[in-house]
Design a protein around this motif. Structure first.
Motif, PDB file in Angstrom:
ATOM      1  N   ARG A  76      -2.680  13.517  -3.585  1.00  0.00           N
ATOM      2  CA  ARG A  76      -1.819  13.753  -2.427  1.00  0.00           C
ATOM      3  C   ARG A  76      -1.938  12.525  -1.536  1.00  0.00           C
ATOM      4  NH1 ARG A  76      -4.286  18.601   0.275  1.00  0.00           N
ATOM      5  NH2 ARG A  76      -6.104  17.724  -0.698  1.00  0.00           N
ATOM      6  N   SER A  77      -0.818  11.867  -1.271  1.00  0.00           N
ATOM      7  CA  SER A  77      -0.812  10.671  -0.429  1.00  0.00           C
ATOM      8  C   SER A  77      -0.161  10.994   0.900  1.00  0.00           C
ATOM      9  CB  SER A  77      -0.010   9.544  -1.088  1.00  0.00           C
ATOM     10  OG  SER A  77      -0.496   9.246  -2.356  1.00  0.00           O
ATOM     11  N   MET A  78      -0.749  10.483   1.973  1.00  0.00           N
ATOM     12  CA  MET A  78      -0.194  10.704   3.308  1.00  0.00           C
ATOM     13  C   MET A  78      -0.182   9.397   4.085  1.00  0.00           C
ATOM     14  SD  MET A  78      -1.963  14.334   4.250  1.00  0.00           S
ATOM     15  CE  MET A  78      -0.946  14.598   5.685  1.00  0.00           C
TER      16      MET A  78
ATOM     17  N   VAL B 212       0.842  -1.202   0.000  1.00  0.00           N
ATOM     18  CA  VAL B 212       0.000   0.000   0.000  1.00  0.00           C
ATOM     19  C   VAL B 212       0.875   1.250   0.000  1.00  0.00           C
ATOM     20  CG1 VAL B 212      -1.646   1.356   1.368  1.00  0.00           C
ATOM     21  CG2 VAL B 212      -2.015  -1.099   1.044  1.00  0.00           C
ATOM     22  N   MET B 213       1.930   1.235   0.803  1.00  0.00           N
ATOM     23  CA  MET B 213       2.826   2.390   0.856  1.00  0.00           C
ATOM     24  C   MET B 213       3.473   2.630  -0.508  1.00  0.00           C
ATOM     25  SD  MET B 213       6.004   3.348   3.386  1.00  0.00           S
ATOM     26  CE  MET B 213       5.001   3.179   4.836  1.00  0.00           C
ATOM     27  N   ASP B 214       3.931   1.568  -1.152  1.00  0.00           N
ATOM     28  CA  ASP B 214       4.526   1.698  -2.485  1.00  0.00           C
ATOM     29  C   ASP B 214       3.518   2.244  -3.491  1.00  0.00           C
ATOM     30  OD1 ASP B 214       6.933   0.703  -1.513  1.00  0.00           O
ATOM     31  OD2 ASP B 214       6.637  -1.311  -2.352  1.00  0.00           O
ATOM     32  N   PHE B 215       2.277   1.743  -3.423  1.00  0.00           N
ATOM     33  CA  PHE B 215       1.239   2.228  -4.337  1.00  0.00           C
ATOM     34  C   PHE B 215       1.001   3.724  -4.129  1.00  0.00           C
ATOM     35  CE2 PHE B 215      -3.025   3.398  -5.514  1.00  0.00           C
ATOM     36  CZ  PHE B 215      -3.105   2.906  -6.805  1.00  0.00           C
ATOM     37  N   CYS B 216       0.831   4.122  -2.872  1.00  0.00           N
ATOM     38  CA  CYS B 216       0.565   5.536  -2.566  1.00  0.00           C
ATOM     39  C   CYS B 216       1.721   6.429  -3.012  1.00  0.00           C
ATOM     40  CB  CYS B 216       0.303   5.715  -1.077  1.00  0.00           C
ATOM     41  SG  CYS B 216      -1.260   4.998  -0.529  1.00  0.00           S
ATOM     42  N   ALA B 217       2.941   5.960  -2.813  1.00  0.00           N
ATOM     43  CA  ALA B 217       4.118   6.739  -3.207  1.00  0.00           C
ATOM     44  C   ALA B 217       4.240   6.868  -4.718  1.00  0.00           C
ATOM     45  CB  ALA B 217       5.381   6.105  -2.635  1.00  0.00           C
ATOM     46  N   SER B 218       3.678   5.917  -5.454  1.00  0.00           N
ATOM     47  CA  SER B 218       3.787   5.926  -6.916  1.00  0.00           C
ATOM     48  C   SER B 218       2.754   6.804  -7.606  1.00  0.00           C
ATOM     49  CB  SER B 218       3.667   4.497  -7.459  1.00  0.00           C
ATOM     50  OG  SER B 218       2.314   4.052  -7.398  1.00  0.00           O
ATOM     51  N   LEU B 219       1.763   7.295  -6.874  1.00  0.00           N
ATOM     52  CA  LEU B 219       0.707   8.093  -7.496  1.00  0.00           C
ATOM     53  C   LEU B 219       1.253   9.431  -7.973  1.00  0.00           C
ATOM     54  CD1 LEU B 219      -2.188   7.381  -5.003  1.00  0.00           C
ATOM     55  CD2 LEU B 219      -2.048   6.618  -7.385  1.00  0.00           C
ATOM     56  N   PRO B 220       0.819   9.878  -9.160  1.00  0.00           N
ATOM     57  CA  PRO B 220       1.299  11.164  -9.671  1.00  0.00           C
ATOM     58  C   PRO B 220       0.830  12.323  -8.780  1.00  0.00           C
ATOM     59  CG  PRO B 220      -0.402  10.255 -11.110  1.00  0.00           C
ATOM     60  CD  PRO B 220      -0.118   9.227 -10.065  1.00  0.00           C
ATOM     61  N   SER B 221       1.775  13.124  -8.336  1.00  0.00           N
ATOM     62  CA  SER B 221       1.459  14.196  -7.389  1.00  0.00           C
ATOM     63  C   SER B 221       0.608  15.308  -8.000  1.00  0.00           C
ATOM     64  CB  SER B 221       2.742  14.780  -6.807  1.00  0.00           C
ATOM     65  OG  SER B 221       3.543  15.327  -7.827  1.00  0.00           O
ATOM     66  N   GLU B 222       0.557  15.398  -9.312  1.00  0.00           N
ATOM     67  CA  GLU B 222      -0.300  16.418  -9.915  1.00  0.00           C
ATOM     68  C   GLU B 222      -1.791  16.051  -9.817  1.00  0.00           C
ATOM     69  OE1 GLU B 222       1.278  13.833 -13.312  1.00  0.00           O
ATOM     70  OE2 GLU B 222       2.135  14.825 -11.568  1.00  0.00           O
ATOM     71  N   HIS B 223      -2.092  14.774  -9.522  1.00  0.00           N
ATOM     72  CA  HIS B 223      -3.488  14.332  -9.402  1.00  0.00           C
ATOM     73  C   HIS B 223      -3.875  13.934  -7.980  1.00  0.00           C
ATOM     74  CE1 HIS B 223      -3.848  14.407 -13.723  1.00  0.00           C
ATOM     75  NE2 HIS B 223      -2.829  13.598 -13.838  1.00  0.00           N
TER      76      HIS B 223
ATOM     77  N   PHE C  50      -3.189   5.152   5.583  1.00  0.00           N
ATOM     78  CA  PHE C  50      -2.741   5.787   4.355  1.00  0.00           C
ATOM     79  C   PHE C  50      -3.943   6.517   3.776  1.00  0.00           C
ATOM     80  CE2 PHE C  50      -0.071   2.141   5.019  1.00  0.00           C
ATOM     81  CZ  PHE C  50       1.198   2.628   4.795  1.00  0.00           C
ATOM     82  N   THR C  51      -3.741   7.740   3.350  1.00  0.00           N
ATOM     83  CA  THR C  51      -4.822   8.495   2.733  1.00  0.00           C
ATOM     84  C   THR C  51      -4.399   8.946   1.350  1.00  0.00           C
ATOM     85  OG1 THR C  51      -4.080  10.547   3.746  1.00  0.00           O
ATOM     86  CG2 THR C  51      -5.782   9.322   4.910  1.00  0.00           C
ATOM     87  N   ILE C  52      -5.357   8.928   0.454  1.00  0.00           N
ATOM     88  CA  ILE C  52      -5.166   9.416  -0.903  1.00  0.00           C
ATOM     89  C   ILE C  52      -6.236  10.477  -1.127  1.00  0.00           C
ATOM     90  CG2 ILE C  52      -5.089   8.827  -3.346  1.00  0.00           C
ATOM     91  CD1 ILE C  52      -4.451   5.909  -2.459  1.00  0.00           C
ATOM     92  N   PHE C  53      -5.801  11.716  -1.288  1.00  0.00           N
ATOM     93  CA  PHE C  53      -6.698  12.851  -1.495  1.00  0.00           C
ATOM     94  C   PHE C  53      -6.626  13.297  -2.944  1.00  0.00           C
ATOM     95  CE2 PHE C  53      -5.311  13.238   2.920  1.00  0.00           C
ATOM     96  CZ  PHE C  53      -6.495  13.505   3.599  1.00  0.00           C
TER      97      PHE C  53
END
Length: 186
Positions: free
Chosen positions: A165-167, A152-163, A181-184
């Motif tokens: 925000r992962s915390m 999950v951490m790897d997935f969240c870290a891989s998300l494009p930051s322009e779309h 883990f949150t994905i905003f």
């Protein structure tokens, strides 16, 4: 001031993001605590969907909802089967999705969520539910839990930051404590 529990922190985030009339998904119904929270937030004008692979989890969720006067569409399937139950357009209307990974408290501890199906579900949500708050609670203290948390951490870290925000929120001095883990959406 007391440190918020993981459940309290998750519900605080939902309180700030989910409103009356929204469409939301509990990706792992379990005993129904998150499903009930979601139902209370969206009210009668909203839609709550709850997935679980275990019938006894769905029964517990149905009972918890009924005791409180709420209902939800209960789906006896894995969370990675989103497109079996939703069109891409319907997923696009989802405003929040919650995962509470691991095993069913009080249930069979050998039946657990899996990294591969969790990752597939997250991929589908970030592809189609582009306005959704996604909350994932991972429990590294059980068999397979550490791998799932890292996935999950790897997935969240891989998300494009322009779309997105992962915390990450978790205890740094308690290896087996749950992590949020949150994905905003941006």
């Amino acid at each position: 001031m007391a440190t918020p529990t993981i459940l309290g922190f998750t519900h605080l985030l939902l309180d700030q993001h989910v409103k009356q009339g929204d469409s939301v998904i509990d990706m792992t119904a379990g005993n129904g605590h998150d499903t009930l929270k979601l139902a209370s937030l969206v009210g009668d004008s909203g839609n709550v969907h709850a997935f679980d692979i275990q019938k006894n989890a769905l029964d517990a969720t149905k009972h918890r909802l009924a005791e409180s006067g709420y209902s939800a569409q209960l789906i006896h399937d894995s969370h990675h089967e989103l497109l079996t139950h939703f069109t891409p357009e319907a997923l696009g209307t989802i405003t929040a999705a919650v995962f509470n990974l691991g095993y069913l408290p009080g249930g069979d501890k050998t039946v657990i969520t899996r990294s591969d199906s969790t990752r597939m579900a997250l991929q589908l949500l970030t592809t189609y539910a582009k306005q959704a708050l996604i909350i994932i609670v991972a429990y590294p203290g059980h068999e397979g839990g550490k791998e799932e948390k890292e996935n999950v951490m790897d997935f969240c870290a891989s998300l494009p930051s322009e779309h997105w925000r992962s915390m990450h929120y978790g205890h740094v001095n308690q290896e087996k404590a749950p992590n949020v883990f949150t994905i905003f959406p941006r």
